[in-house]
Design a protein around this motif. Structure first.
Motif, PDB file in Angstrom:
ATOM      1  N   ARG A  27       0.841  -1.205   0.000  1.00  0.00           N
ATOM      2  CA  ARG A  27       0.000   0.000   0.000  1.00  0.00           C
ATOM      3  C   ARG A  27       0.876   1.255   0.000  1.00  0.00           C
ATOM      4  O   ARG A  27       1.891   1.323   0.710  1.00  0.00           O
ATOM      5  N   ASP A  28       0.451   2.239  -0.801  1.00  0.00           N
ATOM      6  CA  ASP A  28       1.169   3.507  -0.869  1.00  0.00           C
ATOM      7  C   ASP A  28       1.083   4.207   0.486  1.00  0.00           C
ATOM      8  O   ASP A  28       0.029   4.230   1.128  1.00  0.00           O
ATOM      9  N   ASN A  85       4.258   6.469 -13.729  1.00  0.00           N
ATOM     10  CA  ASN A  85       4.889   7.777 -13.907  1.00  0.00           C
ATOM     11  C   ASN A  85       6.328   7.574 -14.367  1.00  0.00           C
ATOM     12  O   ASN A  85       7.078   6.811 -13.749  1.00  0.00           O
ATOM     13  N   GLY A  91       6.012  12.774 -13.193  1.00  0.00           N
ATOM     14  CA  GLY A  91       5.763  12.764 -11.755  1.00  0.00           C
ATOM     15  C   GLY A  91       6.465  11.644 -11.018  1.00  0.00           C
ATOM     16  O   GLY A  91       6.145  11.340  -9.867  1.00  0.00           O
ATOM     17  N   THR A  93       8.924   9.910  -8.684  1.00  0.00           N
ATOM     18  CA  THR A  93       9.740  10.348  -7.547  1.00  0.00           C
ATOM     19  C   THR A  93      10.637   9.235  -7.000  1.00  0.00           C
ATOM     20  O   THR A  93      11.582   9.521  -6.266  1.00  0.00           O
ATOM     21  N   VAL A  94      10.338   7.995  -7.316  1.00  0.00           N
ATOM     22  CA  VAL A  94      11.179   6.877  -6.869  1.00  0.00           C
ATOM     23  C   VAL A  94      11.682   6.142  -8.115  1.00  0.00           C
ATOM     24  O   VAL A  94      10.878   5.632  -8.902  1.00  0.00           O
ATOM     25  N   HIS A  98       7.286   1.175 -10.873  1.00  0.00           N
ATOM     26  CA  HIS A  98       6.121   0.816 -10.059  1.00  0.00           C
ATOM     27  C   HIS A  98       4.847   1.160 -10.812  1.00  0.00           C
ATOM     28  O   HIS A  98       4.768   2.189 -11.474  1.00  0.00           O
ATOM     29  N   HIS A 100       1.024   2.118 -10.179  1.00  0.00           N
ATOM     30  CA  HIS A 100       0.043   2.530  -9.171  1.00  0.00           C
ATOM     31  C   HIS A 100      -1.294   1.863  -9.515  1.00  0.00           C
ATOM     32  O   HIS A 100      -1.774   1.982 -10.654  1.00  0.00           O
TER      33      HIS A 100
END
Ligand code: 5GP
Length: 112
Positions: A27-28, A85, A91, A93-94, A98, A100
């Motif tokens: 989970r985010d 992303n 967008g 950031t990591v 991944h 979403h």
């Protein structure tokens, strides 16, 4: 080591909902919908733009896993969204690929 590699290694805790030999789903930490899960490969692929032809079956596995998790989370009947992303304008950031999985409420289109 990226943040997500640390989650794979259990150096950082996460609310893990699925794991197999190829991927992990958790989970985010900052959910943008009632269901917000990240599906990541265990292989350190930085982003979809860095994936290679040899990653074809892995990428398919990630998508099928996302759809399976959506069914298990009971958001499949109403619908959901998968997002990847890529890079600064996307967008990201990591820097570890991944997907979403977002659902549990109506999502607007187009995204911001
Ligand atoms: P991106 O912006 O790269 O597409 O998505 C990165 C996601 O990782 C963001 O939605 C963010 O909330 C999530 N995230 C960042 N740090 C952590 C963490 O330590 N644990 C979890 N579970 N999610 C995180």
């Amino acid at each position: 080591m990226t943040l997500f590699e640390k989650i794979i290694a259990r150096d950082i805790p996460a609310d893990i909902v699925f794991e197999d030999d190829q991927c992990l789903a958790f989970r985010d930490i900052s959910p943008q919908a009632p269901v917000h899960i990240l599906i990541i490969p265990k292989k350190a692929v930085a982003r979809i733009g860095a994936a290679q032809a040899e990653d074809q079956s892995l990428l398919g596995h990630l998508l099928l896993t996302a759809a399976d998790i959506a069914r298990r989370e009971n958001i499949a009947p109403d619908g959901y969204r998968l997002v990847i992303n890529n890079g600064a304008h996307g967008g990201e950031t990591v820097p570890h690929l991944h997907i979403h999985l977002l659902g549990g409420r109506p999502l607007v289109w187009p995204p911001g």
